[in-house]
Design a protein around this motif. Structure first.
Motif, PDB file in Angstrom:
ATOM      1  N   GLU A   5      30.492   3.645  86.275  1.00  0.00           N
ATOM      2  CA  GLU A   5      30.121   5.067  86.230  1.00  0.00           C
ATOM      3  C   GLU A   5      31.354   5.950  86.426  1.00  0.00           C
ATOM      4  OE1 GLU A   5      26.746   5.662  88.840  1.00  0.00           O
ATOM      5  OE2 GLU A   5      25.663   4.024  87.847  1.00  0.00           O
ATOM      6  N   GLU A   6      32.201   5.539  87.364  1.00  0.00           N
ATOM      7  CA  GLU A   6      33.443   6.281  87.606  1.00  0.00           C
ATOM      8  C   GLU A   6      34.327   6.277  86.348  1.00  0.00           C
ATOM      9  OE1 GLU A   6      33.974   8.117  89.967  1.00  0.00           O
ATOM     10  OE2 GLU A   6      36.129   8.352  90.273  1.00  0.00           O
ATOM     11  N   ALA A   7      34.373   5.138  85.669  1.00  0.00           N
ATOM     12  CA  ALA A   7      35.183   5.035  84.449  1.00  0.00           C
ATOM     13  C   ALA A   7      34.695   6.034  83.397  1.00  0.00           C
ATOM     14  CB  ALA A   7      35.128   3.612  83.909  1.00  0.00           C
ATOM     15  N   LEU A   8      33.395   6.150  83.245  1.00  0.00           N
ATOM     16  CA  LEU A   8      32.855   7.104  82.266  1.00  0.00           C
ATOM     17  C   LEU A   8      33.262   8.533  82.627  1.00  0.00           C
ATOM     18  CD1 LEU A   8      29.199   5.998  81.460  1.00  0.00           C
ATOM     19  CD2 LEU A   8      31.113   6.135  79.866  1.00  0.00           C
ATOM     20  N   ARG A   9      33.138   8.872  83.896  1.00  0.00           N
ATOM     21  CA  ARG A   9      33.493  10.232  84.327  1.00  0.00           C
ATOM     22  C   ARG A   9      34.959  10.518  84.074  1.00  0.00           C
ATOM     23  NH1 ARG A   9      30.790   8.735  89.047  1.00  0.00           N
ATOM     24  NH2 ARG A   9      28.562   9.097  88.770  1.00  0.00           N
ATOM     25  N   ALA A  65      25.004   2.400  82.811  1.00  0.00           N
ATOM     26  CA  ALA A  65      26.073   3.372  83.106  1.00  0.00           C
ATOM     27  C   ALA A  65      25.980   4.565  82.147  1.00  0.00           C
ATOM     28  CB  ALA A  65      27.439   2.705  82.992  1.00  0.00           C
ATOM     29  N   PHE A  66      25.743   4.283  80.844  1.00  0.00           N
ATOM     30  CA  PHE A  66      25.637   5.384  79.859  1.00  0.00           C
ATOM     31  C   PHE A  66      24.485   6.325  80.235  1.00  0.00           C
ATOM     32  CE2 PHE A  66      27.416   2.420  76.267  1.00  0.00           C
ATOM     33  CZ  PHE A  66      28.670   2.470  76.864  1.00  0.00           C
ATOM     34  N   ASN A  67      23.391   5.736  80.733  1.00  0.00           N
ATOM     35  CA  ASN A  67      22.249   6.571  81.123  1.00  0.00           C
ATOM     36  C   ASN A  67      22.530   7.345  82.411  1.00  0.00           C
ATOM     37  OD1 ASN A  67      20.774   5.780  78.911  1.00  0.00           O
ATOM     38  ND2 ASN A  67      19.800   4.057  79.980  1.00  0.00           N
ATOM     39  N   ALA A  68      23.224   6.681  83.339  1.00  0.00           N
ATOM     40  CA  ALA A  68      23.498   7.329  84.627  1.00  0.00           C
ATOM     41  C   ALA A  68      24.499   8.474  84.491  1.00  0.00           C
ATOM     42  CB  ALA A  68      24.018   6.295  85.626  1.00  0.00           C
ATOM     43  N   VAL A  69      25.418   8.343  83.528  1.00  0.00           N
ATOM     44  CA  VAL A  69      26.430   9.393  83.325  1.00  0.00           C
ATOM     45  C   VAL A  69      26.297   9.913  81.884  1.00  0.00           C
ATOM     46  CG1 VAL A  69      28.888   9.961  83.466  1.00  0.00           C
ATOM     47  CG2 VAL A  69      27.950   8.153  84.928  1.00  0.00           C
ATOM     48  N   PRO A  70      25.473  10.936  81.668  1.00  0.00           N
ATOM     49  CA  PRO A  70      25.238  11.425  80.304  1.00  0.00           C
ATOM     50  C   PRO A  70      26.503  12.074  79.722  1.00  0.00           C
ATOM     51  CG  PRO A  70      24.138  12.825  81.921  1.00  0.00           C
ATOM     52  CD  PRO A  70      24.702  11.663  82.671  1.00  0.00           C
ATOM     53  N   GLU A  84      27.635  14.867  78.795  1.00  0.00           N
ATOM     54  CA  GLU A  84      28.255  16.102  79.323  1.00  0.00           C
ATOM     55  C   GLU A  84      28.999  15.868  80.647  1.00  0.00           C
ATOM     56  OE1 GLU A  84      25.064  15.638  78.658  1.00  0.00           O
ATOM     57  OE2 GLU A  84      23.799  16.193  80.374  1.00  0.00           O
ATOM     58  N   GLN A  85      28.722  14.720  81.290  1.00  0.00           N
ATOM     59  CA  GLN A  85      29.435  14.425  82.542  1.00  0.00           C
ATOM     60  C   GLN A  85      30.617  13.464  82.324  1.00  0.00           C
ATOM     61  OE1 GLN A  85      26.698  12.985  85.542  1.00  0.00           O
ATOM     62  NE2 GLN A  85      25.218  14.578  85.045  1.00  0.00           N
ATOM     63  N   ARG A  86      30.841  13.111  81.053  1.00  0.00           N
ATOM     64  CA  ARG A  86      31.923  12.162  80.768  1.00  0.00           C
ATOM     65  C   ARG A  86      33.168  12.922  80.319  1.00  0.00           C
ATOM     66  NH1 ARG A  86      28.372   8.595  76.546  1.00  0.00           N
ATOM     67  NH2 ARG A  86      26.621   8.177  77.940  1.00  0.00           N
ATOM     68  N   LYS A  87      34.319  12.367  80.618  1.00  0.00           N
ATOM     69  CA  LYS A  87      35.552  12.978  80.128  1.00  0.00           C
ATOM     70  C   LYS A  87      35.669  12.782  78.609  1.00  0.00           C
ATOM     71  CE  LYS A  87      40.400  13.476  81.220  1.00  0.00           C
ATOM     72  NZ  LYS A  87      41.531  12.885  81.917  1.00  0.00           N
ATOM     73  N   ILE A  88      35.248  11.601  78.149  1.00  0.00           N
ATOM     74  CA  ILE A  88      35.238  11.338  76.699  1.00  0.00           C
ATOM     75  C   ILE A  88      33.805  10.971  76.342  1.00  0.00           C
ATOM     76  CG2 ILE A  88      36.028   9.740  74.905  1.00  0.00           C
ATOM     77  CD1 ILE A  88      38.655   9.578  76.629  1.00  0.00           C
ATOM     78  N   CYS A  89      33.185  11.780  75.461  1.00  0.00           N
ATOM     79  CA  CYS A  89      31.737  11.603  75.335  1.00  0.00           C
ATOM     80  C   CYS A  89      31.365  10.324  74.596  1.00  0.00           C
ATOM     81  CB  CYS A  89      31.072  12.868  74.802  1.00  0.00           C
ATOM     82  SG  CYS A  89      30.945  12.979  73.065  1.00  0.00           S
ATOM     83  N   GLU A  90      32.240   9.861  73.668  1.00  0.00           N
ATOM     84  CA  GLU A  90      31.970   8.595  72.969  1.00  0.00           C
ATOM     85  C   GLU A  90      32.879   7.517  73.573  1.00  0.00           C
ATOM     86  OE1 GLU A  90      32.230   6.945  68.387  1.00  0.00           O
ATOM     87  OE2 GLU A  90      33.413   8.634  69.042  1.00  0.00           O
ATOM     88  N   PRO A  91      32.365   6.716  74.493  1.00  0.00           N
ATOM     89  CA  PRO A  91      33.282   5.901  75.311  1.00  0.00           C
ATOM     90  C   PRO A  91      33.930   4.698  74.615  1.00  0.00           C
ATOM     91  CG  PRO A  91      31.003   5.623  76.049  1.00  0.00           C
ATOM     92  CD  PRO A  91      30.965   6.626  74.939  1.00  0.00           C
ATOM     93  N   ARG A  92      33.319   4.204  73.510  1.00  0.00           N
ATOM     94  CA  ARG A  92      33.869   3.055  72.754  1.00  0.00           C
ATOM     95  C   ARG A  92      34.147   1.846  73.654  1.00  0.00           C
ATOM     96  NH1 ARG A  92      37.902   5.803  68.141  1.00  0.00           N
ATOM     97  NH2 ARG A  92      36.619   7.648  67.832  1.00  0.00           N
ATOM     98  N   TRP A  93      33.226   1.545  74.552  1.00  0.00           N
ATOM     99  CA  TRP A  93      33.430   0.377  75.405  1.00  0.00           C
ATOM    100  C   TRP A  93      33.334  -0.900  74.581  1.00  0.00           C
ATOM    101  CZ3 TRP A  93      30.882   1.296  80.854  1.00  0.00           C
ATOM    102  CH2 TRP A  93      31.572   2.369  81.480  1.00  0.00           C
ATOM    103  N   ARG A  94      34.011  -1.917  75.054  1.00  0.00           N
ATOM    104  CA  ARG A  94      34.161  -3.149  74.269  1.00  0.00           C
ATOM    105  C   ARG A  94      33.626  -4.358  75.023  1.00  0.00           C
ATOM    106  NH1 ARG A  94      40.346  -2.669  72.003  1.00  0.00           N
ATOM    107  NH2 ARG A  94      40.218  -4.921  72.251  1.00  0.00           N
ATOM    108  N   VAL A  95      33.175  -5.339  74.259  1.00  0.00           N
ATOM    109  CA  VAL A  95      32.909  -6.664  74.826  1.00  0.00           C
ATOM    110  C   VAL A  95      33.914  -7.607  74.176  1.00  0.00           C
ATOM    111  CG1 VAL A  95      31.301  -8.598  75.006  1.00  0.00           C
ATOM    112  CG2 VAL A  95      30.475  -6.249  75.298  1.00  0.00           C
ATOM    113  N   GLU A  96      34.720  -8.250  74.985  1.00  0.00           N
ATOM    114  CA  GLU A  96      35.725  -9.174  74.464  1.00  0.00           C
ATOM    115  C   GLU A  96      35.085 -10.552  74.259  1.00  0.00           C
ATOM    116  OE1 GLU A  96      38.857  -7.866  73.698  1.00  0.00           O
ATOM    117  OE2 GLU A  96      37.729  -6.058  74.241  1.00  0.00           O
ATOM    118  N   HIS A  97      35.250 -11.098  73.096  1.00  0.00           N
ATOM    119  CA  HIS A  97      34.762 -12.419  72.648  1.00  0.00           C
ATOM    120  C   HIS A  97      33.335 -12.340  72.081  1.00  0.00           C
ATOM    121  CE1 HIS A  97      38.382 -13.514  74.596  1.00  0.00           C
ATOM    122  NE2 HIS A  97      37.896 -13.465  75.815  1.00  0.00           N
TER     123      HIS A  97
END
Ligand SMILES: [Zn+2]
Length: 579
Positions: free
Chosen positions: A351-355, A380-385, A387-400
């Motif tokens: 959640e902190e990372a999203l913010r 996490a995406f639901n907990a931090v909508p 408008e509360q994110r520094k970057i609204c499209e987070p592009r998180w990854r799953v490796e492998h």
């Protein structure tokens, strides 16, 4: 003997000289023009070109030899590519740069195809090492041995009775220790498994076999004298130079600790690194907390260094049966594998990372690890909508994202989560994956094409030093889904192979997107950074096996030729310009 010159070649030479005679006014003058290329631009608007002009660090022209003349000035360097193939600068989306360098420096056990081979290589090292000193190395894989069984502490004791020995499997998720190393680590039949790891024990006697999986490796590893800072720096720079010579223009380093980051930054500050570098910081832990507080470093050192990603390792690997599965292993019904982090403990960090606009990438191999990490990302995406994110499209990854349950597969595209995958893992693992998983689960393993069809991009990487880390092996594996010897077995699912166009994207524009850089990198287009890889063959056309015989002839980063295959000396353009 009289040289044979074809009409095509003659035409090219004439064109080349006419090129040298023209000049333009200084404003349009390029520093560098590549002509006579077979250029695959990776751009949908203009797929193919003959010439590229570069001014400063960026591309100012892509098109015909004729039109490129408009950019030639008195100071312009002209490089005649002689028909060679050019692709957008290649990126390895997942590798470990220190490990790559250390592999060059230490005992390299890759390609030890039998147990005897493996032991012979270790023995040779033992004879050069004084008694009591540690023997360490990496790269063995028992799945190619007959029988495909893990080595034991007794195997090692027979050749290394007077030295502690600790030899890491190629995947880094398992290691074999001899009795002297186990003794130093105080591991015996009564030592419990640490969280996220396993001490393999003999079923009859209960004694440790010497095999240590995932976090259990640390019990021994922490006793090995650390390399000095100078040795670490040497490993880093060896790794960087190797990458450039292979034709990589950028690497995305899949995890680093504070000590590593210190060395990386120092080398950049001293101007020793030409490679583009996207760095991830391991978390959870102190380093991750500091990183979250300090925030991302974006496009430092003239677009060469970015650090905006947290790397989490969430399960083990399939080979050593540490990958967390939903159902038991087919060849070891007593185990499901294991998660290496507690899900609850990751939540606040996510959640902190999203913010704070920090990207998260998580190693997840088994279908359980993939399901749980998608759950955690979604929560996490639901907990931090947005408008509360520094970057609204987070592009998180799953490796492998190696084994994904069919119910979870569409969730990647739906959540905007990027599966970052390694083609060479498939062609290595498919030798033993049928035994570990059974035929049914293989339908959803290394499912590149299914993920692409579901709407995902799939950035490609090598995970070196787990694999060789060579771009042509990765490209070949992606399009052929066959071993380097051309083998494909039952359950290998050839329909999951990708097209050449898709494979090129896996190593160019998709990694650029996964690093938020699609406007600057990933294709040969006017305005983008001038990164290219020049190849000895046209990988978009030649038969599959010939891809493995292809090599990088030139690596161009930021409009600078940072590597040139001098043996071939085929770039007459440089010569012509000097005359
Ligand atoms: Zn990795």
């Amino acid at each position: 003997m009289k040289a044979q010159i074809s009409h095509g070649t003659l035409g090219r030479i004439l064109l080349f000289f006419s090129f040298l005679l023209q000049t333009v006014n200084a404003a349009d003058e390029a520093n560098l023009i590549f002509v006579n290329g077979n250029i695959h631009t990776g751009s949908e608007r203009q797929r193919h070109a003959e010439a590229v002009a570069v001014k400063g660090q960026r591309i100012v022209f892509v098109g015909s030899n004729e039109d490129a003349k408009n950019f030639r000035g008195n100071e312009t360097r002209i490089v005649d590519l002689g028909g060679k193939t050019v692709v957008p600068g290649l990126t390895d989306s997942h590798c470990h740069i220190f490990g790559i360098g250390e592999r060059e420096m230490n005992l390299n056990l890759e390609g030890t195809n039998t147990r005897e081979d493996f032991l012979a290589k270790v023995k040779a090292r033992v004879t050069q090492t004084s008694p009591g000193k540690w023997i360490t190395g990496r790269g063995w894989i028992e799945t190619f041995w007959k029988p495909p069984r893990f080595p034991t502490q007794q195997d090692l004791d027979s050749i290394a009775p007077d030295n502690p020995a600790f030899l890491t499997r190629a995947d880094g998720h398992a290691a074999i220790a001899n009795s002297s190393a186990l003794k130093i680590a105080k591991i015996d039949k009564n030592t419990p498994n640490p969280f996220g790891g396993e001490i393999l024990k003999d079923k009859a006697t209960g004694e440790p076999t010497g095999m240590l999986l995932d976090s259990a490796q640390d019990l021994v590893a922490k006793n090995i004298p650390k390399p000095t800072e100078t040795e670490r720096e040497q490993a880093f720079l060896l790794g960087v130079n190797r990458e450039i010579q292979l034709g990589w223009c950028e690497i995305q380093n899949a995890g680093s600790y504070a000590d590593d980051i210190k060395i990386i930054r120092k080398c950049f500050n001293e101007g020793k690194v030409k490679l583009r570098f996207i760095n991830a910081v391991y978390g959870p832990g102190e380093d991750a907390q500091r990183f979250l507080k300090e925030g991302a470093a974006i496009n430092n050192d003239d677009h060469h260094f970015t650090q905006r990603t947290l790397k989490v390792i969430f399960d083990g690997a399939l080979g050593s049966r540490g990958a967390a599965l939903l159902k038991p292993y087919s060849d070891a019904p007593e185990t499901f594998g294991y998660l290496t982090e507690k899900p609850e403990e990751l939540k606040p960090m996510f959640e902190e990372a999203l913010r704070r606009g920090i990207q998260v990438e998580t190693h997840a191999i088994g279908d359980r690890a993939n399901r749980v990490i998608l759950d955690l990302y979604e929560q996490a995406f639901n907990a931090v909508p947005p408008e509360q994110r520094k970057i609204c499209e987070p592009r998180w990854r799953v490796e492998h994202a190696q084994i994904v349950d069919p119910a979870d597969l569409p969730r990647f595209a739906r959540l905007g989560v990027i599966p970052s995958m390694q083609p060479s893992h498939a062609i290595s693992d498919l030798f033993f994956a049928p035994a570990r998983l059974g035929m049914d689960r293989l339908a959803n393993a290394y499912a590149w094409q299914s993920l692409i069809k579901s709407g995902c991009i799939v950035p490609g990487g090598s995970d070196a030093p787990v694999e060789r880390g060579e771009p042509m092996i990765e490209f070949y594996a992606a399009i052929s889904r066959k071993s380097v010897k051309g083998f494909s077995g039952e359950g290998w699912h050839p329909e999951q192979a990708v097209s050449r166009e898709q494979a090129l994207k896996m190593f160019t524009i998709w990694p650029a997107y996964a690093a938020f850089e699609e406007n600057d990198k990933g294709s040969i287009e006017v305005g983008k950074l001038a990164d290219f890889t020049v190849l000895s063959r046209d990988i978009m056309k030649i038969p599959d096996p010939e891809i493995l015989k292809t090599h990088a002839e030139m690596t161009v980063i930021s409009g600078e030729v940072v590597f040139e295959d001098r043996q071939s000396n085929r770039f007459d353009g440089t010569q012509a310009h000097l005359e």
